[in-house]
Design an enzyme around this catalytic site. Structure first.
Site: not given
Ligand code: 3PG
Length: 400
Positions: A39, A205, A357, A380
């Site tokens: 990142r 899931k 991720g 996400g």
């Molecule tokens: C992630 O890693 O998905 C983003 O940096 C957002 O982080 P968070 O889920 O802690 O808001």
């Protein structure tokens, strides 16, 4: 409506640009060292471009979830190690300063970079607090959102209230090069993909991903399912899946999608299973999973089948490892999918997009990240964008 990019920000010589990056990177639990700098590398082109045109850069990010951390864990969530890595990659020192460090920012010269301390150390960051945002917004002459991984967070001040405060002050807001590329690739993939468009889904899931699976089913020509969720689908079909437990909610969600199986969705035909009490006791099975065993990877026949589908595709979108790839003995399926995608990209020009991720981590671990058309920095955010959720953060960016 297309959004302003950094090329639309006008003459930035001598200006200070606030850049929201997503440096929420994995850290070593003991030493706090940055375990994966993908990142950070992803945001470098934007930062470098701004420095090249004579701006000073105030970068800012959250790191982890300090609100849930113990005092000991919290110590590891300062930005020091991230700033050190950022500085190494940029080839210049990056100082960490407090979010309201007006004097330090005023002393910056063109070409200087600072990184604000972890934004989530202040609880107002996650409350989209206008006062907190105003103090940060006052530091910059322009705002750039290059934090694709956080774009789905509507409650983060640095993503929403800060650009809103810049707008109120008549200052411009743009997306950075990373966000521009992420949006371009995903928009193309969903809007006018090279067909056939094949989706590959894995992960644990069904319920976490149900909206994403439904969004994909509306777009793809075929969806291949692996990972733990594959066993949930099999259990929902009435197949014995050994030791795997699936809560009723999971099975209900899987049942809702069963009518797609075979027509639109392919489930694995064989699996690698391991004895739950002795993970070194493994075997490949077809059909049901024996009592005492659990599925840990797709089997060789399924891996070959997924590979064929990938080779014949125009575009492949992959989210979620198809096995427990962190354990080398259970990594063959995930490795096979990654290798097939890399090869299909190189040999047949297949457009290959990896999101999420863990999937991105797997692809990197197996050395194929640079061979994909695109590896998203969003977890996400990638899922939410594909699902078509509107992002408040992007609504804040000026239209062209
Ligand atoms: C992630 O890693 O998905 C983003 O940096 C957002 O982080 P968070 O889920 O802690 O808001």
């Amino acid at each position: 409506m297309p959004k302003k990019t950094i090329a639309d920000l006008g003459d930035l010589r001598g200006k200070t640009v606030l850049v929201r990056v997503d440096f929420n990177v994995p850290l070593d639990k003991k030493t706090g060292a940055v375990k994966n700098d993908r990142r950070i590398r992803g945001a470098l082109p934007t930062v470098q471009k701004l420095l090249d045109v004579g701006a000073a850069v105030v970068a800012m990010s959250h790191l982890g979830r300090p609100e849930k951390a113990t005092p000991e864990e919290r110590k590891n969530l300062t930005m020091d190690k991230v700033a050190a890595r950022f500085g190494e990659l940029l080839g210049k020192p990056v100082q960490v300063v407090r979010p309201a460090a007006t004097a330090a920012v005023q002393a910056m010269k063109p070409g200087d970079v600072v990184l604000l301390e972890n934004l989530r150390f202040d609880p107002r960051e996650q409350k989209n607090d206008p006062e907190f945002a105003a103090a940060i917004a006052a530091l910059g002459d322009a705002y750039v959102n290059d934090a694709f991984g956080t774009c789905h967070n509507d409650h983060d001040a640095s993503m929403v209230a800060v650009p809103a405060a810049l707008k109120a002050a008549g200052k411009p807001r743009a997306v950075g090069l990373l966000v521009e590329r992420e949006l371009h690739v995903i928009d193309n993939l969903l809007g006018s993909p090279k067909r056939p468009l094949i989706g590959i889904m894995g992960g644990a899931k069904v319920s976490d991903k149900i909206a994403f699976i439904n969004a994909l089913l509306a777009k793809v020509d075929h969806l291949l399912i692996g990972g733990k969720m594959a066993y949930t689908f099999r259990k929902a079909q009435g197949v014995d899946v050994g030791n795997m437990k699936a809560p009723d909610e999971e099975l209900d969600n899987a049942r809702k999608l069963l009518h797609h199986v075979d027509r639109m969705m392919t489930l694995p035909t064989d699996y690698l299973v391991a004895n739950s009490d002795d993970l070194t006791d493994t075997k490949v099975v077809t059909g049901s999973i024996p009592a005492g065993y659990e599925g840990v990877d797709i089997g060789p026949e399924t891996t070959a089948h997924f590979g064929n589908k990938v080779r014949q595709a125009g575009t492949v979108i992959w989210n979620g490892p198809v096995g427990w790839f962190e354990k080398p003995a259970f990594a063959a399926g995930t490795k096979g999918v990654a290798a097939a995608m890399a090869k299909a990209s190189a040999d047949n020009g297949v457009v290959t997009v990896v999101g999420g991720g863990e999937t991105a981590e797997a692809v990197e671990q197996f050395g194929h990240a640079d061979e994909m058309t695109h590896v998203s920095t969003g977890g996400g955010a990638f899922l939410a964008y594909v699902e078509g959720k509107p992002f408040q953060s992007l609504a804040q960016i000026d239209d062209k």
